[in-house]
Design a protein around this motif. Structure first.
Motif, PDB file in Angstrom:
ATOM      1  N   PHE A  81       0.857  -1.181   0.000  1.00  0.00           N
ATOM      2  CA  PHE A  81       0.000   0.000   0.000  1.00  0.00           C
ATOM      3  C   PHE A  81       0.890   1.226   0.000  1.00  0.00           C
ATOM      4  CE2 PHE A  81      -2.303   3.383   2.303  1.00  0.00           C
ATOM      5  CZ  PHE A  81      -3.329   3.564   1.388  1.00  0.00           C
ATOM      6  N   SER A  82       0.563   2.171  -0.861  1.00  0.00           N
ATOM      7  CA  SER A  82       1.335   3.406  -0.931  1.00  0.00           C
ATOM      8  C   SER A  82       0.392   4.568  -1.218  1.00  0.00           C
ATOM      9  CB  SER A  82       2.400   3.314  -2.031  1.00  0.00           C
ATOM     10  OG  SER A  82       1.797   3.082  -3.289  1.00  0.00           O
ATOM     11  N   ILE A  83       0.898   5.768  -1.014  1.00  0.00           N
ATOM     12  CA  ILE A  83       0.165   6.960  -1.426  1.00  0.00           C
ATOM     13  C   ILE A  83       1.075   7.778  -2.335  1.00  0.00           C
ATOM     14  CG2 ILE A  83      -1.293   7.040   0.632  1.00  0.00           C
ATOM     15  CD1 ILE A  83       0.433   9.395   1.593  1.00  0.00           C
ATOM     16  N   ARG A  84       0.441   8.595  -3.132  1.00  0.00           N
ATOM     17  CA  ARG A  84       1.190   9.522  -3.976  1.00  0.00           C
ATOM     18  C   ARG A  84       0.338  10.760  -4.189  1.00  0.00           C
ATOM     19  NH1 ARG A  84       0.823   6.566  -9.888  1.00  0.00           N
ATOM     20  NH2 ARG A  84      -1.292   7.255 -10.385  1.00  0.00           N
ATOM     21  N   GLY A  85       0.968  11.795  -4.677  1.00  0.00           N
ATOM     22  CA  GLY A  85       0.250  13.005  -5.043  1.00  0.00           C
ATOM     23  C   GLY A  85      -0.199  13.879  -3.882  1.00  0.00           C
ATOM     24  N   ALA A  86       0.286  13.598  -2.684  1.00  0.00           N
ATOM     25  CA  ALA A  86      -0.124  14.412  -1.539  1.00  0.00           C
ATOM     26  C   ALA A  86       0.559  15.772  -1.624  1.00  0.00           C
ATOM     27  CB  ALA A  86       0.232  13.716  -0.231  1.00  0.00           C
ATOM     28  N   GLY A  87      -0.216  16.795  -1.727  1.00  0.00           N
ATOM     29  CA  GLY A  87       0.321  18.146  -1.796  1.00  0.00           C
ATOM     30  C   GLY A  87      -0.531  19.079  -0.960  1.00  0.00           C
ATOM     31  N   GLY A  88      -0.088  20.285  -0.808  1.00  0.00           N
ATOM     32  CA  GLY A  88      -0.861  21.303  -0.107  1.00  0.00           C
ATOM     33  C   GLY A  88      -1.286  20.879   1.281  1.00  0.00           C
ATOM     34  N   ILE A  89      -2.574  21.048   1.564  1.00  0.00           N
ATOM     35  CA  ILE A  89      -3.103  20.745   2.886  1.00  0.00           C
ATOM     36  C   ILE A  89      -2.976  19.262   3.211  1.00  0.00           C
ATOM     37  CG2 ILE A  89      -5.502  20.446   2.121  1.00  0.00           C
ATOM     38  CD1 ILE A  89      -4.361  22.066   5.429  1.00  0.00           C
ATOM     39  N   THR A  90      -3.075  18.415   2.211  1.00  0.00           N
ATOM     40  CA  THR A  90      -2.965  16.976   2.453  1.00  0.00           C
ATOM     41  C   THR A  90      -1.580  16.635   2.990  1.00  0.00           C
ATOM     42  OG1 THR A  90      -4.558  16.546   0.691  1.00  0.00           O
ATOM     43  CG2 THR A  90      -3.212  14.693   1.417  1.00  0.00           C
ATOM     44  N   ARG A  91      -0.557  17.123   2.338  1.00  0.00           N
ATOM     45  CA  ARG A  91       0.813  16.877   2.796  1.00  0.00           C
ATOM     46  C   ARG A  91       1.017  17.475   4.187  1.00  0.00           C
ATOM     47  NH1 ARG A  91       5.322  14.928   1.179  1.00  0.00           N
ATOM     48  NH2 ARG A  91       4.781  14.716  -1.000  1.00  0.00           N
ATOM     49  N   ARG A  92       0.462  18.636   4.408  1.00  0.00           N
ATOM     50  CA  ARG A  92       0.612  19.288   5.706  1.00  0.00           C
ATOM     51  C   ARG A  92      -0.042  18.462   6.819  1.00  0.00           C
ATOM     52  NH1 ARG A  92      -1.331  25.282   7.547  1.00  0.00           N
ATOM     53  NH2 ARG A  92      -0.127  25.294   9.462  1.00  0.00           N
ATOM     54  N   VAL A  93      -1.228  17.946   6.571  1.00  0.00           N
ATOM     55  CA  VAL A  93      -1.903  17.112   7.572  1.00  0.00           C
ATOM     56  C   VAL A  93      -1.098  15.847   7.838  1.00  0.00           C
ATOM     57  CG1 VAL A  93      -3.962  15.704   8.004  1.00  0.00           C
ATOM     58  CG2 VAL A  93      -4.200  18.036   7.134  1.00  0.00           C
TER      59      VAL A  93
END
Length: 104
Positions: A81-93
């Motif tokens: 399981f992986s995630i990608r594309g986290a930017g902005g508020i998502t990355r901050r959270v």
């Protein structure tokens, strides 16, 4: 929420397909269960699942909880399981909750 498959490694002689689950818009207390159901279904049917968060405009702690549950399910089931594309508020959270490193 979109679901599609893509080759993990097109140069390998044999590779499983990665299933991409791509939520869009808000992932909050109301919508996180939908993401959870999609990830559970994906992990139950594919050996490699990626959650693409590029189209997420808002991401709450409920979303973090769902990602942690998915990572645990994958680990127990022998899946990836992986995630990608986290930017902005998502990355901050993800950074504030100190779980960003779990998905690198």
């Amino acid at each position: 929420m979109a679901r599609y498959t893509e080759p993990v490694n097109s140069s390998a002689a044999f590779s499983a397909d990665r299933l991409i689950v791509a939520p869009a818009g808000y992932v909050d207390m109301e919508t996180a269960p939908l993401l959870g159901a999609a990830l559970t279904n994906a992990l139950d049917s594919h050996p490699d699942v990626c959650c693409d968060l590029a189209a997420v405009d808002f991401f709450s702690a409920a979303g973090v909880h769902i990602l942690l549950l998915a990572a645990d399910r994958a680990k127990r089931g022998g899946s990836r399981f992986s995630i990608r594309g986290a930017g902005g508020i998502t990355r901050r959270v993800l950074r504030i909750t100190q779980v960003e490193h779990l998905f690198e």
